[in-house]
Motif scaffolding. Structure first.
Motif, PDB file in Angstrom:
ATOM      1  N   HIS A  84       0.759  -1.166   0.056  1.00 40.16           N
ATOM      2  CA  HIS A  84      -0.086  -0.076   0.016  1.00 40.16           C
ATOM      3  C   HIS A  84       0.894   1.230  -0.131  1.00 40.16           C
ATOM      4  O   HIS A  84       1.909   0.929   0.333  1.00 40.16           O
ATOM      5  CB  HIS A  84      -0.980   0.077   1.272  1.00 40.16           C
ATOM      6  CG  HIS A  84      -0.261   0.158   2.450  1.00 40.16           C
ATOM      7  ND1 HIS A  84       0.145  -0.711   3.259  1.00 40.16           N
ATOM      8  CD2 HIS A  84      -0.011   1.378   3.388  1.00 40.16           C
ATOM      9  CE1 HIS A  84       0.821  -0.627   4.355  1.00 40.16           C
ATOM     10  NE2 HIS A  84       0.504   0.845   4.458  1.00 40.16           N
ATOM     11  N   GLU A  85       0.257   2.394  -0.161  1.00 36.36           N
ATOM     12  CA  GLU A  85       1.022   3.651  -0.346  1.00 36.36           C
ATOM     13  C   GLU A  85       0.581   4.283   0.806  1.00 36.36           C
ATOM     14  O   GLU A  85      -0.623   4.338   1.361  1.00 36.36           O
ATOM     15  CB  GLU A  85       0.692   4.490  -1.496  1.00 36.36           C
ATOM     16  CG  GLU A  85       1.516   3.897  -2.766  1.00 36.36           C
ATOM     17  CD  GLU A  85       1.239   4.712  -3.842  1.00 36.36           C
ATOM     18  OE1 GLU A  85       0.789   5.719  -3.716  1.00 36.36           O
ATOM     19  OE2 GLU A  85       1.887   4.461  -4.930  1.00 36.36           O
ATOM     20  N   THR A  86       1.045   5.245   1.570  1.00 36.69           N
ATOM     21  CA  THR A  86       1.016   6.014   2.662  1.00 36.69           C
ATOM     22  C   THR A  86       2.069   7.137   2.900  1.00 36.69           C
ATOM     23  O   THR A  86       3.292   7.005   2.294  1.00 36.69           O
ATOM     24  CB  THR A  86       1.052   4.919   4.238  1.00 36.69           C
ATOM     25  OG1 THR A  86       0.551   6.049   5.200  1.00 36.69           O
ATOM     26  CG2 THR A  86       2.429   4.663   4.292  1.00 36.69           C
ATOM     27  N   THR A  87       1.791   7.923   3.706  1.00 28.38           N
ATOM     28  CA  THR A  87       2.874   9.261   3.865  1.00 28.38           C
ATOM     29  C   THR A  87       3.977   8.726   4.931  1.00 28.38           C
ATOM     30  O   THR A  87       3.467   8.302   6.031  1.00 28.38           O
ATOM     31  CB  THR A  87       2.105  10.460   4.402  1.00 28.38           C
ATOM     32  OG1 THR A  87       1.280  10.686   3.474  1.00 28.38           O
ATOM     33  CG2 THR A  87       3.246  11.619   4.696  1.00 28.38           C
ATOM     34  N   VAL A  88       4.862   8.840   4.509  1.00 32.99           N
ATOM     35  CA  VAL A  88       6.143   8.453   5.358  1.00 32.99           C
ATOM     36  C   VAL A  88       7.373   9.412   5.577  1.00 32.99           C
ATOM     37  O   VAL A  88       8.144   9.570   4.673  1.00 32.99           O
ATOM     38  CB  VAL A  88       6.805   6.956   5.046  1.00 32.99           C
ATOM     39  CG1 VAL A  88       7.792   6.594   6.163  1.00 32.99           C
ATOM     40  CG2 VAL A  88       5.907   5.864   4.546  1.00 32.99           C
TER      41      VAL A  88
END
Length: 402
Positions: free
Chosen positions: A58-62
């Motif tokens: 998945h994509e997420t803000t890191v």
């Protein structure tokens, strides 16, 4: 965190914009989960976690490594295995450069962190990210020993004749200019597996390990001890690599400054990013080079020949340094998956009694012997397992604590 479950080590490889991890049984090398948090600090971070239930992405803000470690914890909590149900004996950190300070895996203390920070000038692209991973893991797993395993440590057994550059004393003493070597966990693992596969004590075996991937290095291993290796102060020295040239004339920087106006930064970027296979062919991928080579492309043919010539240069030199040779082991991406490269090297050693089993070489998958029974040297393919080596070393350090 309970200590009633199976013993495991969480292996962490933190870079400037990524965090790789693996949960490993240090006794068997079995991996319960692997993962990657990448694009740290960029608008859209990506997460991949592979475990018994499959691969989850998945994509997420890191935004930083603190968040990356939190994402790691979330991945284990959501997809397994549950970290509370294992005995997490250590977090093992890959640290690229330990200089001359570290010849063994080491429990992380404030003094160790300070020492790794002082070594940043020797590995400015790697040690800062390694440090961030250590500091965040210490906060995330405060009751678990953190162990630093250094890429350079295995090569600290090199004699002074192999590690010393013939440069001014001030450079050597004040600026720590010497040959350090890299890929140490891979060379340690593969050389030990070679002895196991030969059914001989490690102390009796002389091996040349060829770690051939996008980064590449050769090491002469005598009785489990590195006695010479192709990389030096930095990972630029030695073999031809994906984007790095390996050995070049030390006079090259001055020449290019005079005729092309290259700055130190220009020169460093060109040698790190624009040389090696990509400099010779436009592609850093040996698979592409081999396809073009077999189709008759002259640039690919030259690149392939240069790669093989440099490999033979080191194999011959290390055979002489060892004084005897029991085994040659190919490992890492190219070493494990390119019969063409392996055959080109081994066939050129026929005059020394080294005999390639062509069929075994073509069909090699996983650990395999690719030389004939009458070969003077056993030639093997041994897939590397740096994560298991880090887990094994980290576990041994913790087990030895008082």
């Amino acid at each position: 965190m309970t200590t009633s479950g199976p013993r495991r080590v969480l292996v962490v490889n933190a870079g400037s914009s990524s965090l790789k991890y693996q949960l490993v049984d240090p006794d068997t090398g079995v991996s319960d989960a692997t993962g990657l948090v990448e694009r740290i600090g960029l608008p859209a971070g990506r997460v991949r976690h592979t475990c018994a239930s499959g691969t989850h992405t998945h994509e997420t803000t890191v935004p930083d490594h603190v968040r990356a470690m939190a994402v790691l914890r979330e991945a284990f909590a959501q997809h397994g295995p549950d970290l509370s149900e294992v005995e997490l004996v250590a977090v093992g950190h890959r640290v690229v450069h330990g200089g001359a300070d570290f010849s063994e895996p080491t429990v992380v203390t404030p003094a160790v962190v300070d020492a790794v920070r002082r070594l940043v000038p020797l590995a400015p692209l790697h040690n800062p990210g390694n440090l961030q991973g250590i500091e965040v893991a210490q906060r995330t797993f405060p009751d678990v020993p953190q162990v630093a395993v250094f890429d350079t440590a295995f090569h600290q057994t090199m004699p002074a004749a192999a590690s010393t550059y013939a440069v001014p004393r001030a450079w050597r003493e004040q600026y720590r200019v010497r040959r350090y070597g890299f890929h140490g966990t891979s060379h340690a693992y593969v050389s030990r597996r070679v002895a196991d596969l030969l059914g001989r004590p490690l102390e009796e075996v002389a091996t040349i390990v060829l770690h051939l991937g996008n980064g590449a290095s050769a090491t002469a291993v005598d009785g489990g001890r590195s006695v010479d290796t192709s990389m030096g102060l930095t990972p630029l020295e030695g073999l031809v690599m994906g984007t790095r040239p390996g050995d070049v004339d030390p006079g090259l920087p001055r020449h290019l400054a005079e005729v092309a106006g290259l700055s130190v930064e220009d020169y460093d970027r060109a040698l790190s990013k624009e040389s090696g296979l990509v400099g010779l062919t436009g592609s850093a991928d040996m698979r592409d080079v081999e396809e073009r080579f077999e189709a008759g492309d002259p640039d690919a043919r030259l690149a392939f020949d240069v790669v093989v010539h440099r490999l033979l240069h080191y194999v011959g030199a290390y055979a002489a340094i060892l004084g005897r040779l029991d085994a040659i082991a190919f490992t890492a991406g190219i070493g494990e998956h390119s019969p063409l490269v392996r055959a080109a090297v081994v066939e050129r050693l026929a005059g020394f009694g080294v005999r390639l089993d062509a069929a075994a070489n073509e069909s090699a998958h996983g650990e395999a012997v690719i030389s004939t029974p009458d070969s003077s040297v056993t030639v093997l393919v041994v897939p590397t397992n740096e994560e298991w080596e880090i887990a094994r070393q980290a576990s041994a350090v913790v087990d030895a604590l008082p």
